[in-house]
Design a protein around this motif. Structure first.
Motif, PDB file in Angstrom:
ATOM      1  N   GLU A 128      -4.248  55.949  59.451  1.00 14.49           N
ATOM      2  CA  GLU A 128      -3.588  57.058  60.012  1.00 14.49           C
ATOM      3  C   GLU A 128      -3.274  58.477  59.243  1.00 14.49           C
ATOM      4  O   GLU A 128      -3.716  59.265  59.836  1.00 14.49           O
ATOM      5  CB  GLU A 128      -2.344  56.417  60.724  1.00 14.49           C
ATOM      6  N   LYS A 129      -3.327  58.158  57.955  1.00 10.89           N
ATOM      7  CA  LYS A 129      -3.593  59.510  57.193  1.00 10.89           C
ATOM      8  C   LYS A 129      -4.590  59.967  57.187  1.00 10.89           C
ATOM      9  O   LYS A 129      -4.655  61.339  57.220  1.00 10.89           O
ATOM     10  CB  LYS A 129      -2.932  58.954  55.733  1.00 10.89           C
ATOM     11  N   LEU A 130      -6.029  59.412  57.016  1.00 15.93           N
ATOM     12  CA  LEU A 130      -7.200  59.922  57.434  1.00 15.93           C
ATOM     13  C   LEU A 130      -7.175  60.622  58.873  1.00 15.93           C
ATOM     14  O   LEU A 130      -7.711  61.877  58.651  1.00 15.93           O
ATOM     15  CB  LEU A 130      -8.137  58.793  57.337  1.00 15.93           C
ATOM     16  N   LEU A 142      -5.229  64.411  52.456  1.00 15.19           N
ATOM     17  CA  LEU A 142      -6.429  64.049  51.915  1.00 15.19           C
ATOM     18  C   LEU A 142      -6.740  64.154  50.628  1.00 15.19           C
ATOM     19  O   LEU A 142      -7.370  63.077  49.887  1.00 15.19           O
ATOM     20  CB  LEU A 142      -7.767  64.907  52.633  1.00 15.19           C
ATOM     21  N   ALA A 143      -6.125  64.979  49.925  1.00 11.51           N
ATOM     22  CA  ALA A 143      -6.135  65.202  48.347  1.00 11.51           C
ATOM     23  C   ALA A 143      -5.825  63.852  47.616  1.00 11.51           C
ATOM     24  O   ALA A 143      -6.638  63.548  46.807  1.00 11.51           O
ATOM     25  CB  ALA A 143      -5.659  66.246  47.754  1.00 11.51           C
ATOM     26  N   PRO A 144      -4.716  63.222  47.716  1.00 12.25           N
ATOM     27  CA  PRO A 144      -4.557  62.111  47.095  1.00 12.25           C
ATOM     28  C   PRO A 144      -5.257  61.101  47.154  1.00 12.25           C
ATOM     29  O   PRO A 144      -5.415  60.156  46.232  1.00 12.25           O
ATOM     30  CB  PRO A 144      -2.972  61.589  47.880  1.00 12.25           C
ATOM     31  N   LEU A 145      -6.325  60.981  48.084  1.00 12.39           N
ATOM     32  CA  LEU A 145      -7.475  59.979  48.023  1.00 12.39           C
ATOM     33  C   LEU A 145      -8.174  59.886  47.059  1.00 12.39           C
ATOM     34  O   LEU A 145      -9.171  58.982  46.645  1.00 12.39           O
ATOM     35  CB  LEU A 145      -8.005  60.118  49.364  1.00 12.39           C
ATOM     36  N   ALA A 167     -16.124  60.459  50.219  1.00 16.22           N
ATOM     37  CA  ALA A 167     -17.226  61.801  49.694  1.00 16.22           C
ATOM     38  C   ALA A 167     -16.709  62.944  50.838  1.00 16.22           C
ATOM     39  O   ALA A 167     -16.315  64.010  50.589  1.00 16.22           O
ATOM     40  CB  ALA A 167     -18.344  61.555  49.529  1.00 16.22           C
ATOM     41  N   ASP A 168     -16.703  62.592  51.864  1.00 10.58           N
ATOM     42  CA  ASP A 168     -16.468  63.527  53.197  1.00 10.58           C
ATOM     43  C   ASP A 168     -15.217  64.162  53.079  1.00 10.58           C
ATOM     44  O   ASP A 168     -15.098  65.358  53.257  1.00 10.58           O
ATOM     45  CB  ASP A 168     -17.005  62.987  54.476  1.00 10.58           C
ATOM     46  N   VAL A 169     -14.309  63.238  53.191  1.00  8.98           N
ATOM     47  CA  VAL A 169     -12.783  63.585  53.093  1.00  8.98           C
ATOM     48  C   VAL A 169     -12.517  64.459  52.059  1.00  8.98           C
ATOM     49  O   VAL A 169     -11.712  65.202  52.182  1.00  8.98           O
ATOM     50  CB  VAL A 169     -11.736  62.489  53.737  1.00  8.98           C
ATOM     51  N   LEU A 170     -12.897  64.177  51.003  1.00  7.03           N
ATOM     52  CA  LEU A 170     -12.664  64.639  49.651  1.00  7.03           C
ATOM     53  C   LEU A 170     -13.347  66.242  49.714  1.00  7.03           C
ATOM     54  O   LEU A 170     -12.689  67.155  49.280  1.00  7.03           O
ATOM     55  CB  LEU A 170     -12.912  64.014  48.391  1.00  7.03           C
ATOM     56  N   ASP A 171     -14.534  66.314  50.427  1.00  2.00           N
ATOM     57  CA  ASP A 171     -15.117  67.464  50.513  1.00  2.00           C
ATOM     58  C   ASP A 171     -14.129  68.498  51.419  1.00  2.00           C
ATOM     59  O   ASP A 171     -13.923  69.739  50.919  1.00  2.00           O
ATOM     60  CB  ASP A 171     -16.586  67.490  50.996  1.00  2.00           C
TER      61      ASP A 171
END
Length: 185
Positions: free
Chosen positions: A44-46, A65-68, A88-92
């Motif tokens: 849900e956070k994603l 997303l950054a805390p991931l 990798a995609d969500v951190l990008d």
């Protein structure tokens, strides 16, 4: 009156229905309200972070997303529904959000995290290189030069002449540019 957990569940269902119907208006607001009522699962956070990014709410995207990036410490033990590629995609996306908000150091850290998980992530590599090249500092220029040379060599070895030529040209321009004197020192 419903408990907050139930209200949050209903708001997430509303967001899912709106999204399924292609009605983006209200989806993000429902997800944000649900998260305030009761923090959601990782999935849900994603969903919230990716939806916020897609709709240009970079502060919300960055927040969720950054805390991931903490998960990059052990990329082989990622919780569901994450894979190394999705992380990798969500951190990008988080890096792009940070850059859009003018948080360049945070963007740099996030893109470095992406590259530790997926060193061949093309989008993150390009974003990171652009950040390094824009910074105009010799340490950044040296790192960018090494990245460009490495990418060009990999592209040439893979037979991608156009990509190799592009990266070699960027590296040459960097080496001949205004930072050239500090690189030679």
């Amino acid at each position: 009156i419903l408990p907050e957990v139930e209200r949050a569940r209903l708001r997430r269902r509303q967001a899912a229905a709106r999204q399924e119907l292609g009605l983006v208006d209200g989806t993000l607001a429902a997800l944000k309200e649900a998260e305030q009522l009761s923090p959601g699962t990782l999935a849900e956070k994603l969903w919230l972070g990716e939806t916020a990014f897609a709709q240009g709410d970079f502060a919300t995207a960055l927040l969720h997303l950054a805390p991931l990036s903490s998960l990059t410490a052990d990329p082989d033990a990622l919780p569901e529904p994450l894979t190394q590629a999705r992380l990798a995609d969500v951190l990008d996306q988080a890096g792009q959000a940070a850059q859009a908000l003018g948080k360049l150091d945070e963007a740099r850290t996030l893109w470095q995290a992406v590259l530790t998980v997926a060193g061949d992530h093309a989008a993150a590599t390009n974003h990171y290189l652009d950040l390094l090249l824009a910074a105009g500092q010799s340490a950044d220029a040296e790192e960018a030069l090494a990245m460009l040379s490495g990418r060009a060599s990999q592209a040439a070895a893979a037979g991608d002449v156009q990509a190799a030529r592009r990266d070699y040209r960027r590296a040459a321009a960097l080496a001949a540019g205004p930072i050239a004197d500090s690189l030679r020192a």
